[in-house]
Write a protein that holds these residues in place. Structure first.
Motif, mmCIF file in Angstrom:
data_model
loop_
_atom_site.group_PDB
_atom_site.id
_atom_site.type_symbol
_atom_site.label_atom_id
_atom_site.label_comp_id
_atom_site.label_asym_id
_atom_site.label_seq_id
_atom_site.Cartn_x
_atom_site.Cartn_y
_atom_site.Cartn_z
ATOM 1 N N MET A 136 0.844 -1.180 0.000
ATOM 2 C CA MET A 136 0.000 0.000 0.000
ATOM 3 C C MET A 136 0.892 1.248 0.000
ATOM 4 N N MET A 137 0.375 2.340 -0.546
ATOM 5 C CA MET A 137 1.048 3.635 -0.405
ATOM 6 C C MET A 137 0.025 4.741 -0.603
ATOM 7 N N THR A 138 0.342 5.933 -0.133
ATOM 8 C CA THR A 138 -0.549 7.057 -0.326
ATOM 9 C C THR A 138 -0.395 7.629 -1.733
ATOM 10 N N SER A 139 -1.362 8.441 -2.122
ATOM 11 C CA SER A 139 -1.310 9.108 -3.416
ATOM 12 C C SER A 139 -0.147 10.091 -3.456
ATOM 13 N N ALA A 140 0.611 10.057 -4.545
ATOM 14 C CA ALA A 140 1.755 10.966 -4.676
ATOM 15 C C ALA A 140 1.318 12.413 -4.847
ATOM 16 N N THR A 141 0.082 12.636 -5.283
ATOM 17 C CA THR A 141 -0.377 14.007 -5.470
ATOM 18 C C THR A 141 -1.195 14.515 -4.294
ATOM 19 N N GLN A 142 -1.302 13.733 -3.228
ATOM 20 C CA GLN A 142 -2.069 14.172 -2.064
ATOM 21 C C GLN A 142 -1.289 14.060 -0.761
ATOM 22 N N LEU A 163 -3.316 -1.893 9.677
ATOM 23 C CA LEU A 163 -3.598 -2.661 10.894
ATOM 24 C C LEU A 163 -4.958 -3.354 10.807
ATOM 25 N N GLN A 164 -5.931 -2.692 10.185
ATOM 26 C CA GLN A 164 -7.264 -3.279 10.043
ATOM 27 C C GLN A 164 -7.276 -4.415 9.030
ATOM 28 N N GLN A 165 -6.490 -4.280 7.977
ATOM 29 C CA GLN A 165 -6.485 -5.288 6.904
ATOM 30 C C GLN A 165 -5.126 -5.990 6.839
ATOM 31 N N TYR A 166 -4.602 -6.296 7.971
ATOM 32 C CA TYR A 166 -3.258 -6.865 8.087
ATOM 33 C C TYR A 166 -3.083 -8.122 7.247
ATOM 34 N N ASP A 167 -4.086 -8.978 7.190
ATOM 35 C CA ASP A 167 -3.955 -10.248 6.473
ATOM 36 C C ASP A 167 -4.030 -10.075 4.960
ATOM 37 N N ARG A 168 -4.462 -8.909 4.499
ATOM 38 C CA ARG A 168 -4.624 -8.699 3.056
ATOM 39 C C ARG A 168 -3.371 -8.128 2.402
ATOM 40 N N ARG A 220 -19.301 -10.704 0.023
ATOM 41 C CA ARG A 220 -18.360 -10.461 -1.067
ATOM 42 C C ARG A 220 -16.937 -10.362 -0.527
ATOM 43 N N GLU A 221 -15.980 -10.237 -1.433
ATOM 44 C CA GLU A 221 -14.571 -10.116 -1.035
ATOM 45 C C GLU A 221 -14.335 -8.857 -0.217
ATOM 46 N N ASN A 222 -15.186 -7.867 -0.427
ATOM 47 C CA ASN A 222 -15.140 -6.637 0.366
ATOM 48 C C ASN A 222 -13.818 -5.893 0.188
ATOM 49 N N LEU A 235 -23.795 6.187 8.853
ATOM 50 C CA LEU A 235 -22.677 6.143 7.911
ATOM 51 C C LEU A 235 -21.480 5.373 8.451
ATOM 52 N N ASP A 236 -21.205 5.502 9.737
ATOM 53 C CA ASP A 236 -20.018 4.855 10.312
ATOM 54 C C ASP A 236 -19.976 3.351 10.076
ATOM 55 N N PRO A 237 -21.082 2.614 10.271
ATOM 56 C CA PRO A 237 -21.022 1.162 10.032
ATOM 57 C C PRO A 237 -20.734 0.807 8.572
ATOM 58 N N ILE A 238 -21.213 1.636 7.643
ATOM 59 C CA ILE A 238 -20.966 1.365 6.225
ATOM 60 C C ILE A 238 -19.480 1.468 5.918
ATOM 61 N N VAL A 239 -18.872 2.569 6.360
ATOM 62 C CA VAL A 239 -17.453 2.763 6.037
ATOM 63 C C VAL A 239 -16.572 1.797 6.831
ATOM 64 N N ALA A 240 -16.964 1.474 8.046
ATOM 65 C CA ALA A 240 -16.167 0.526 8.840
ATOM 66 C C ALA A 240 -16.187 -0.850 8.193
ATOM 67 N N ARG A 241 -17.338 -1.252 7.684
ATOM 68 C CA ARG A 241 -17.464 -2.572 7.070
ATOM 69 C C ARG A 241 -16.660 -2.692 5.784
#
Length: 536
Positions: free
Chosen positions: A149-155, A213-218, A488-490, A507-513
């Motif tokens: 993973m990496m952040t956007s170079a323009t942001q 940290l949330q998606q450590y296994d991915r 789904r693979e989510n 909104l919080d549960p949608i984005v957390a999921r």
């Protein structure tokens, strides 16, 4: 003395006098001073140190966190109402301060931008205790041995740093990258290949850490600051998981120097308070605190001889005796050329679905602000101001909703494949012609967007749904949305933008999921849309 050299330190005598005057005012209970500082997100963990100082010095310090490009653009436009600027790297002051309004800027700490790799992966790749190049990283990623993973170079500065490091490496490590290198296909093709291997992007280094940290296994690795990798490893150890191993690309290393500068408006009280805060951060006591948090604080920021080995741990690949040699960053003109090139040609394409609320409560201000935000993103002459231009591989879809999906039966007419400016402008004009009315169906429209994304996305693109609403769902099926995501693979994040009376509890549960994020657009909807798009 050159301008850049003079900006590296304050004149000692005048600085001491100002600080003494400020201390006298504080001790005598003088009037309170407010400092407003715009900073990169990587400095958020340091805010307790700042606020502790503020409470004891009759000062209010208001911290606002923005991306590097936004900080640079803010400086280009006069600094808004901020008194101080604290980006991750001096390059953003040099790039943005075209009006020469920044004074007294000094580096508070330093942190190399590195690749943190799960130790077992680094060992399998033969990277332990050896020099690793950008070509080594490219080979591992293209062989499916490394998901990073990496952040956007323009942001974000960390993404930009990795990008400039890649340009330097694939240009053959010249003295400095020039415009000619950006026109050399032998260079840009390799840079495009390594950027094409990014598995998840972000507009913020801090959010990237949380996401890892949330998606450590991915994921196997992430590009981030050494200090953030140390923070990540501390969290991983607490949860009993394998830490990351620090890789310092030998042909593309950059070091963030964290300059804190004053925006001069001729206000003596603010200048006194700023210099006192800056000197506090540079004091031996605070510098030791920063060192304990994994920030480098020595003269050059590359010597760790006095570092605590329980923080800068050798088993994490942090060699305290190694001399780091960062690349030289290019000129302002080449930086701008490179960032534009990244956005329109070299980055991984985006597949984005905008889910837009046109319920009755959006009438007047909400509808006007929403249309202005979409003009900013779709009108390429405006988008270029924020390095948010389209890429030929992009896919852009718009879904409109009130209590129903307004355009459900004609979605193809609300879609643009590619980055043709006229096509995107036409899509913006279609949005302009829509009027608000009716109730609100957030859940069903978001589920449709996720279903549609599974059909539209290409193997090359990074997918995202950007949902904007000003209210509470009163027509949709929340359970159906949750069941769909869970089945789904989510791997499609939902970024939600709040406006008006939007309900964060919905909104919080949608984005957390979906491992997304909520952006607060209640005070500035246009900026919220820009920030959300910067995460994709």
């Amino acid at each position: 003395m050159t301008r850049k050299a003079s900006r590296s330190f304050c004149h000692f005598g005048s600085a001491v006098l100002i600080i003494l005057l400020f201390a006298t005012a504080c001790s005598s209970g003088g009037p309170s001073t407010t400092l407003r500082i715009v900073s990169g997100s990587e400095n958020r963990p340091l805010e307790p140190i700042i606020q502790e100082w503020a409470r004891s010095h009759n000062t209010t310090v208001e911290m606002t966190y923005q991306g590097s490009v936004d900080i640079a653009r803010l400086l280009q436009n006069g600094g808004a109402s901020f008194d101080g600027v604290w980006p991750a790297n001096r390059l953003w002051i040099d790039f943005g301060d075209t009006q020469n309004i920044v004074r007294h800027d000094a580096s508070i700490m330093r942190s190399p931008v590195i690749l943190g790799v799960k130790r077992s992966i680094a060992e399998s790749l033969g990277w332990l205790n050896r020099d690793v190049t950008l070509s080594n990283i490219l080979t591992a990623a293209e062989s499916d041995d490394l998901r990073f993973m990496m952040t956007s170079a323009t942001q974000s500065n960390s993404g930009a740093s990795f990008y400039f490091g890649a340009l330097n490496a694939f240009a053959g490590s010249p003295e400095v990258v020039t415009g000619a290198h950006l026109e050399d296909s032998a260079v840009t093709e390799q840079v495009e290949r390594i950027l094409g291997e990014v598995d998840r992007s972000s507009g913020s280094s801090g959010f990237l850490k949380d996401l890892f940290l949330q998606q450590y296994d991915r994921f196997d690795a992430m590009v981030n600051y050494e200090a953030v990798i140390i923070e990540t490893n501390q969290a991983l150890l607490r949860s009993g998981r394998e830490p990351l191993y620090a890789i310092y690309p030998v042909d593309g290393l950059t070091i963030a120097d964290s300059p804190l500068g004053y925006i001069d408006r001729g206000e003596e009280a603010k200048e006194e308070a700023f210099l006192a805060l800056q000197q506090h951060l540079l004091s031996e006591t605070v510098q030791r605190q920063l060192l304990a948090q994994g920030r480098r604080t020595s003269l050059l920021g590359i010597d760790l001889s006095s570092a605590d080995r329980s923080v800068f741990r050798p088993e994490w690949g942090i060699d305290a005796d190694r001399l780091l040699q960062p690349i030289r960053l290019p000129s302002r003109e080449v930086i701008e050329q490179a960032l534009n090139l990244y956005q329109i040609a070299l980055r991984r394409p985006s597949c984005t679905i905008y889910v837009l609320d046109f319920s009755g409560s959006m009438a007047e201000r909400g509808e006007a602000d929403l249309k202005a935000a979409m003009r900013t993103l779709l009108n390429q002459s405006i988008a270029q101001q924020y390095f948010l231009q389209g890429h030929p591989g992009d896919v852009t879809q718009v879904i409109l909703f009130n209590e129903n999906i307004i355009n459900q039966n004609e979605l193809s007419r609300w879609r643009v494949v590619g980055s043709d400016p006229e096509d995107l402008l036409h899509l913006s004009r279609q949005i302009e012609a829509v009027s608000s009315g009716g109730n609100t169906n957030i859940f069903d429209s978001t589920r449709l967007a996720l279903e549609e994304m599974s059909r539209l996305r290409t193997p090359e693109c990074l997918p995202a749904v950007i949902l904007m609403t000003d209210g509470q769902d009163n027509s949709g099926d929340r359970s159906a949305l949750e069941r769909y995501v869970d089945s789904r693979e989510n791997d499609i994040p939902v970024f939600a933008i709040m406006f008006g009376s939007a309900d964060s509890e919905q909104l919080d549960p949608i984005v957390a999921r979906t491992y997304g994020r909520v952006f607060d657009g209640r005070s500035d909807l246009v900026t919220a849309f820009r920030e959300a798009k910067g995460y994709n």
